[in-house]
Scaffold this motif. Structure first.
Motif, short mmCIF file in Angstrom:
data_model
loop_
_atom_site.label_atom_id
_atom_site.label_comp_id
_atom_site.label_asym_id
_atom_site.label_seq_id
_atom_site.Cartn_x
_atom_site.Cartn_y
_atom_site.Cartn_z
N LEU A 186 0.86 -1.19 0.00
CA LEU A 186 0.00 0.00 0.00
C LEU A 186 0.89 1.23 0.00
O LEU A 186 1.79 1.35 0.84
N VAL A 187 0.64 2.14 -0.93
CA VAL A 187 1.36 3.42 -0.97
C VAL A 187 0.35 4.51 -0.67
O VAL A 187 -0.53 4.81 -1.49
N THR A 188 0.44 5.10 0.51
CA THR A 188 -0.42 6.24 0.83
C THR A 188 0.17 7.48 0.18
O THR A 188 1.38 7.63 0.11
N GLY A 189 -0.70 8.35 -0.31
CA GLY A 189 -0.19 9.50 -1.06
C GLY A 189 0.45 9.08 -2.37
O GLY A 189 1.34 9.75 -2.88
N GLY A 190 -0.03 7.98 -2.94
CA GLY A 190 0.61 7.40 -4.12
C GLY A 190 0.40 8.14 -5.41
O GLY A 190 0.99 7.77 -6.43
N ALA A 191 -0.43 9.21 -5.41
CA ALA A 191 -0.59 10.02 -6.61
C ALA A 191 0.22 11.30 -6.56
O ALA A 191 0.19 12.10 -7.50
N ASN A 206 -6.13 11.17 -1.57
CA ASN A 206 -7.33 12.00 -1.63
C ASN A 206 -7.32 12.93 -2.85
O ASN A 206 -8.27 13.68 -3.07
N PHE A 207 -6.24 12.89 -3.63
CA PHE A 207 -6.10 13.60 -4.90
C PHE A 207 -6.20 15.12 -4.76
O PHE A 207 -6.56 15.81 -5.70
N GLN A 208 -5.82 15.63 -3.61
CA GLN A 208 -5.75 17.07 -3.43
C GLN A 208 -4.43 17.63 -3.95
O GLN A 208 -4.38 18.74 -4.48
N ALA A 209 -3.36 16.87 -3.80
CA ALA A 209 -2.04 17.33 -4.24
C ALA A 209 -1.60 16.65 -5.53
O ALA A 209 -0.71 17.15 -6.22
N VAL A 230 -1.68 -2.62 -10.36
CA VAL A 230 -1.85 -1.40 -9.59
C VAL A 230 -3.33 -1.06 -9.51
O VAL A 230 -4.02 -0.98 -10.52
N ALA A 231 -3.84 -0.90 -8.29
CA ALA A 231 -5.23 -0.50 -8.06
C ALA A 231 -5.23 0.82 -7.30
O ALA A 231 -4.50 0.98 -6.31
N VAL A 232 -6.05 1.78 -7.74
CA VAL A 232 -6.05 3.13 -7.19
C VAL A 232 -7.38 3.39 -6.49
O VAL A 232 -8.46 3.15 -7.05
N PHE A 233 -7.29 3.92 -5.26
CA PHE A 233 -8.48 4.20 -4.46
C PHE A 233 -8.41 5.61 -3.89
O PHE A 233 -7.34 6.08 -3.51
N SER A 234 -9.57 6.24 -3.81
CA SER A 234 -9.69 7.55 -3.20
C SER A 234 -10.05 7.38 -1.73
O SER A 234 -10.96 6.61 -1.38
#
Length: 319
Positions: free
Chosen positions: A5-10, A33-36, A49-53
């Motif tokens: 798990l990569v938190t802040g992965g975006a 949370n895709f704010q940054a 790779v699976a992406v979650f908000s």
């Protein structure tokens, strides 16, 4: 194949970590949370790779994600990053950075996660009292961002002692490279030089900082993630060299002939009210000895690689 798990992965650093993990075959879960950073930063990745908000302040959601995907390891990169944003919103930084780390630790304990690597910072040291600064250097952060990182490290030590949670902190330093999202050197210098715009910084020429190229930082993080048994809970991961802003300006001018750049004397400032404290090189002896970490990019090579990325037509992400 591990599930990481990569938190802040975006975000800037998180995206680079996700891509490296994906290339080597790990199963990667991204939580952001895709704010940054936007989901478009993760385009072109494979089915592993699976992406979650989601939000780091939501422990129930974090734990459910970990259990559903049987996460084994975590790289905790989610945070309100850098000193400047933390000056205007200290309560928000405290909630996201400290509570977010606490939730990672609780989720590790409840979800039987093997290890987490927490992205910390040289801002924990505050003003350097000696150089190079090793991991035993006193911590005396001067702003909410650095304070939040010290608190996160200490929470990790508490969980490590009481619950045997394997929580490792990596202290990075002024990471730069392709996709860097904020208006900070060397990005500002390179963009001005390539656009043919003059840029004259009024001060900061004497500030000496350990600038770390993105690829080296990612390599150090993965070495910490993979190391079998850690004898320490914190490692410096940087370039091991400090360059002044004046020296950086001279290098950019050398690499981009005709660049109209200059910098005045004195220290750098985070803003009009807070000066960047005296810094310097980080001591990498521990990371080299234990992890086998060896940075490949000195400042000249890192700047050249960054400039080449721009010349290939890449555009930076605004934050």
């Amino acid at each position: 194949m591990a599930c990481v798990l990569v938190t802040g992965g975006a975000g800037f650093l998180g995206t680079a970590v996700v891509r490296r993990l994906a290339r080597r075959g790990d199963r990667v879960i991204v939580l952001d949370n895709f704010q940054a950073g936007g989901s478009e930063n993760l385009g072109g990745l494979g089915s592993n790779v699976a992406v979650f908000s989601g939000d780091m302040t939501d422990l129930d959601g974090l734990l459910a994600l970990i259990r559903k995907h049987r996460v084994q390891r975590i790289i905790h990169a989610a945070a309100i990053v850098s000193t400047l944003p933390s000056l205007s919103a200290p309560s928000y930084v405290t909630r996201v950075n400290i509570e977010g780390t606490l939730n990672v630790l609780e989720a590790m304990r409840l979800g039987d996660v093997e290890r987490a690597v927490h992205i910390s910072s040289e801002e924990t040291y505050g003003a350097f009292r000696h150089e190079p600064a090793d991991e035993e250097h006193p911590v005396a952060p001067i702003a909410p961002y650095g304070i939040s990182k010290v608190a996160s490290e200490q929470l990790g030590r508490f969980y490590r002692t009481v619950y045997k949670t394997d929580f490792i902190s990596v202290r990075t330093s002024w990471v730069y490279g392709p996709g860097f999202p904020r208006q900070r050197i060397p990005r500002t210098l390179i963009e001005a030089a390539l656009a043919g715009r003059p840029l004259h910084l009024s001060c900061g020429g004497e500030a000496r900082i350990d600038h770390t190229y993105l690829d080296d930082c990612v390599e150090g993080i993965l070495l910490a993630l993979d190391h079998p048994v850690h004898p320490f809970d914190v490692y410096n991961v940087a370039s091991g060299e400090a360059w002044s802003t004046a020296e950086m300006v001279a290098l950019v001018k050398e690499l981009i002939p005709g660049a109209d750049l200059s910098v005045g004397p004195g220290p750098l400032w985070y803003d009009d009210g807070l000066v960047v404290p005296p810094k310097g090189a980080l001591d990498l002896s521990r990371a080299k000895r234990v992890l086998g970490y060896q940075p490949k990019y000195d400042l000249r090579r890192g700047l050249a690689s960054y400039i080449e990325w721009y010349r290939r037509g890449q555009l930076p992400r605004e934050n």
